[in-house]
Design a protein around this motif. Structure first.
Motif, PDB file in Angstrom:
ATOM      1  N   PHE B 217       0.833  -1.210   0.000  1.00  0.00           N
ATOM      2  CA  PHE B 217       0.000   0.000   0.000  1.00  0.00           C
ATOM      3  C   PHE B 217       0.864   1.256   0.000  1.00  0.00           C
ATOM      4  CE2 PHE B 217      -2.077   3.522   2.200  1.00  0.00           C
ATOM      5  CZ  PHE B 217      -3.191   3.679   1.399  1.00  0.00           C
ATOM      6  N   THR B 218       0.510   2.213  -0.839  1.00  0.00           N
ATOM      7  CA  THR B 218       1.200   3.503  -0.871  1.00  0.00           C
ATOM      8  C   THR B 218       0.194   4.619  -0.638  1.00  0.00           C
ATOM      9  OG1 THR B 218       2.856   2.691  -2.420  1.00  0.00           O
ATOM     10  CG2 THR B 218       2.579   5.074  -2.284  1.00  0.00           C
ATOM     11  N   PRO B 219       0.399   5.431   0.397  1.00  0.00           N
ATOM     12  CA  PRO B 219      -0.534   6.537   0.634  1.00  0.00           C
ATOM     13  C   PRO B 219      -0.433   7.594  -0.457  1.00  0.00           C
ATOM     14  CG  PRO B 219       1.336   6.670   2.146  1.00  0.00           C
ATOM     15  CD  PRO B 219       1.491   5.388   1.390  1.00  0.00           C
ATOM     16  N   GLU B 220      -1.546   8.251  -0.722  1.00  0.00           N
ATOM     17  CA  GLU B 220      -1.609   9.289  -1.755  1.00  0.00           C
ATOM     18  C   GLU B 220      -2.269  10.528  -1.168  1.00  0.00           C
ATOM     19  OE1 GLU B 220      -0.585   9.189  -4.825  1.00  0.00           O
ATOM     20  OE2 GLU B 220      -0.127   7.041  -5.081  1.00  0.00           O
ATOM     21  N   PRO B 221      -1.680  11.710  -1.375  1.00  0.00           N
ATOM     22  CA  PRO B 221      -2.364  12.926  -0.932  1.00  0.00           C
ATOM     23  C   PRO B 221      -3.690  13.064  -1.691  1.00  0.00           C
ATOM     24  CG  PRO B 221      -0.073  13.390  -1.549  1.00  0.00           C
ATOM     25  CD  PRO B 221      -0.384  12.003  -2.023  1.00  0.00           C
ATOM     26  N   VAL B 222      -4.771  13.325  -0.956  1.00  0.00           N
ATOM     27  CA  VAL B 222      -6.079  13.450  -1.592  1.00  0.00           C
ATOM     28  C   VAL B 222      -6.577  14.882  -1.507  1.00  0.00           C
ATOM     29  CG1 VAL B 222      -8.489  12.688  -1.532  1.00  0.00           C
ATOM     30  CG2 VAL B 222      -6.646  11.028  -1.122  1.00  0.00           C
ATOM     31  N   ASP B 223      -6.598  15.448  -0.292  1.00  0.00           N
ATOM     32  CA  ASP B 223      -7.275  16.739  -0.111  1.00  0.00           C
ATOM     33  C   ASP B 223      -6.339  17.946  -0.164  1.00  0.00           C
ATOM     34  OD1 ASP B 223      -5.920  16.569   2.240  1.00  0.00           O
ATOM     35  OD2 ASP B 223      -7.670  16.624   3.549  1.00  0.00           O
ATOM     36  N   GLY B 224      -5.083  17.738  -0.519  1.00  0.00           N
ATOM     37  CA  GLY B 224      -4.177  18.885  -0.662  1.00  0.00           C
ATOM     38  C   GLY B 224      -3.483  19.313   0.609  1.00  0.00           C
ATOM     39  N   GLU B 225      -3.756  18.634   1.743  1.00  0.00           N
ATOM     40  CA  GLU B 225      -3.081  18.993   3.004  1.00  0.00           C
ATOM     41  C   GLU B 225      -1.637  18.514   3.008  1.00  0.00           C
ATOM     42  OE1 GLU B 225      -4.945  19.773   6.339  1.00  0.00           O
ATOM     43  OE2 GLU B 225      -6.343  20.692   4.945  1.00  0.00           O
ATOM     44  N   VAL B 226      -1.399  17.424   2.244  1.00  0.00           N
ATOM     45  CA  VAL B 226      -0.084  16.799   2.237  1.00  0.00           C
ATOM     46  C   VAL B 226       0.550  16.997   0.867  1.00  0.00           C
ATOM     47  CG1 VAL B 226       1.132  14.578   2.368  1.00  0.00           C
ATOM     48  CG2 VAL B 226      -0.709  15.097   3.984  1.00  0.00           C
ATOM     49  N   ASP B 227       1.838  17.340   0.875  1.00  0.00           N
ATOM     50  CA  ASP B 227       2.570  17.482  -0.381  1.00  0.00           C
ATOM     51  C   ASP B 227       2.975  16.112  -0.908  1.00  0.00           C
ATOM     52  OD1 ASP B 227       4.250  19.219  -2.290  1.00  0.00           O
ATOM     53  OD2 ASP B 227       5.731  17.827  -1.429  1.00  0.00           O
ATOM     54  N   SER B 228       3.533  15.274  -0.044  1.00  0.00           N
ATOM     55  CA  SER B 228       4.019  13.969  -0.489  1.00  0.00           C
ATOM     56  C   SER B 228       4.244  13.068   0.720  1.00  0.00           C
ATOM     57  CB  SER B 228       5.349  14.136  -1.237  1.00  0.00           C
ATOM     58  OG  SER B 228       6.279  14.806  -0.401  1.00  0.00           O
TER      59      SER B 228
END
Lengths: 284, 284
Positions: B217-228
């Motif tokens: 599993f690799t997390p993905e920024p969804v709502d723009g709070e996280v850059d990477s």
């Protein structure tokens, strides 16, 4: 009775009847006023003031202080003013990790309000809903809390050992845990509290270790401290803690901490924050 | 810079310039004196005394109080006296788990010294020496701590959700974690502190959750709070925390707590007790 009752029980004290005990410039303990008057009989060993007891500052090394105080403790023990001397010494410091100022017999640390370090080990078998916990029953002839339930292994921290050396020693002595298994224990938290008792002030901290016990291993009482070991369902252990005083008072805190660290006490529990704070208290 | 420096940084405050804020008989916050003077313009909404601000006791329900205070907050925001209003409300209580007395916009809770609940989630891949930790980098356009390192997911606790509902919501929004995986997160501790900042008093507590993340599993920024998101060796994460301010200030505490819960900070560490106490502080 609730989880919080146990935590509050261990954090109940007033300093109104105590004065600080200093060694050098460090405040290392608290002594009840009546005991301070008894200390005056030892001449210049203790400088007894109304709001302070100061160990004679002419004693400059830990060895000198330890030897002089040991003699006084023997006399105090003869008069029943301190507990049974164990011949096991605790390191006295301003706070853990700092210089050892004096070593004091375990039997007197509560009367002098010295910080008392130790460890408790939680042994569990299995994972998830099938988790079971090894619970000790204390020997019926123990001076303190005979017959009460206890964590799998626990012990005070004698001067001169590292935490891990003491863990391995007590695991062997109390439960016959081989070194290879005891080595896999993981230190997971530190529980600390201050509790007023008739003998004085218990300022305690113990490291909590978790040990995953293989299903084929059965602990055995070795040194007579433990009457027997029982493997209990974790829900039963939690229920005993939440509803009774069957465990030795501070073992309840170890179970509560374990339940919090493994998600078995829900974050929405109304006492969650007070439990969290109460398990990790600074000392006066 | 050390582990303890981060913990002390989050526990630095003085109440000398603050007065209590009461709703009914409950003290729910602390307000800086200059702000209390600004509150006098709202007529009888706030009863402003020299050593106390009391919300008008004629407002008897949480709804009435929330509506009246919301209007005042909009005016204060117009004058730059509270933060940007988020349209997201925090439940205000005397302490977690008790009755909700009023709901207050997230943008004003620091100025009113309201207890701010939330959660942080630590996501790890693997076990033992091969453990790696998913670390987020905050978006470069975030108002607070842009570009700083962060735990895998974190969020404030809005009124009306259970801790678990909020966890699932934020896991999906911030990192694209599917519900089935987020459901396996385990609540393991609560971290709390009080910190004085120019805006007011941060009285924070957050539940810390651990999530074992499958290697695929690799997390993905969804709502723009996280850059990477980056998967880092645990020793590198520990080193960054111990030696730098690269993480958002309170995320350091989550990592330190995790290192203590997994045996990666040795019990003989001289700061062990002070770290343990400092991570679990009561609020004034």
């Amino acid at each position: 009775m609730s989880f919080l009752d146990h935590v509050r029980h261990c954090n109940a004290y007033s300093l109104a009847d105590f004065v600080p005990f200093r060694v050098g410039s460090a405040r290392v303990g608290w002594i009840r006023r009546p005991l301070t008057l008894e200390l005056m009989r030892f001449g210049s060993l203790f400088h007894v003031f109304e709001d302070l007891v100061h160990l004679n500052p002419d004693l400059r090394t830990a060895e000198e202080r330890t030897e002089a105080v040991d003699q006084a403790l023997s006399a105090l023990r003869g008069d029943g003013l301190v507990g049974r001397l164990r011949g096991e010494r605790y390191a006295v410091m301003e706070r853990p990790g700092t210089e050892v100022l004096i070593e004091m017999d375990r039997g007197a640390v509560t009367q002098f309000g010295i910080v008392n370090l130790g460890f408790h080990l939680t042994g569990v078998v299995g994972h998830g809903p099938d988790t079971r916990m090894w619970i000790a029953r204390r020997a019926l002839d123990k001076t303190t809390y005979p017959g009460h339930l206890d964590n799998m292994v626990a012990g005070g921290h004698p001067a001169g050992l590292t935490p891990r050396q003491n863990l391995l020693k007590e695991c062997a002595e109390e439960a016959g845990i081989p070194e290879a298994l005891a080595e896999s224990a993981v230190p997971v938290s530190m529980i600390s509290y201050t509790m007023e008792v008739p003998e004085g002030l218990r300022r305690h901290a113990f490291w909590s270790y978790d040990l995953q016990v293989p299903v084929e291993f059965t602990p055995e009482p070795v040194d007579g401290e433990v009457d027997s070991f029982t493997l209990m369902d974790i829900d039963d252990v939690a229920c005993i803690v939440e509803t009774s005083d069957a465990f030795k008072y501070n073992c309840n805190l170890v179970v509560i901490d374990w339940l919090m660290r493994t998600g078995r006490i829900d974050p929405a529990h109304p006492d969650f924050h007070e439990l969290s704070v109460g398990l990790h208290q600074p000392w006066p």
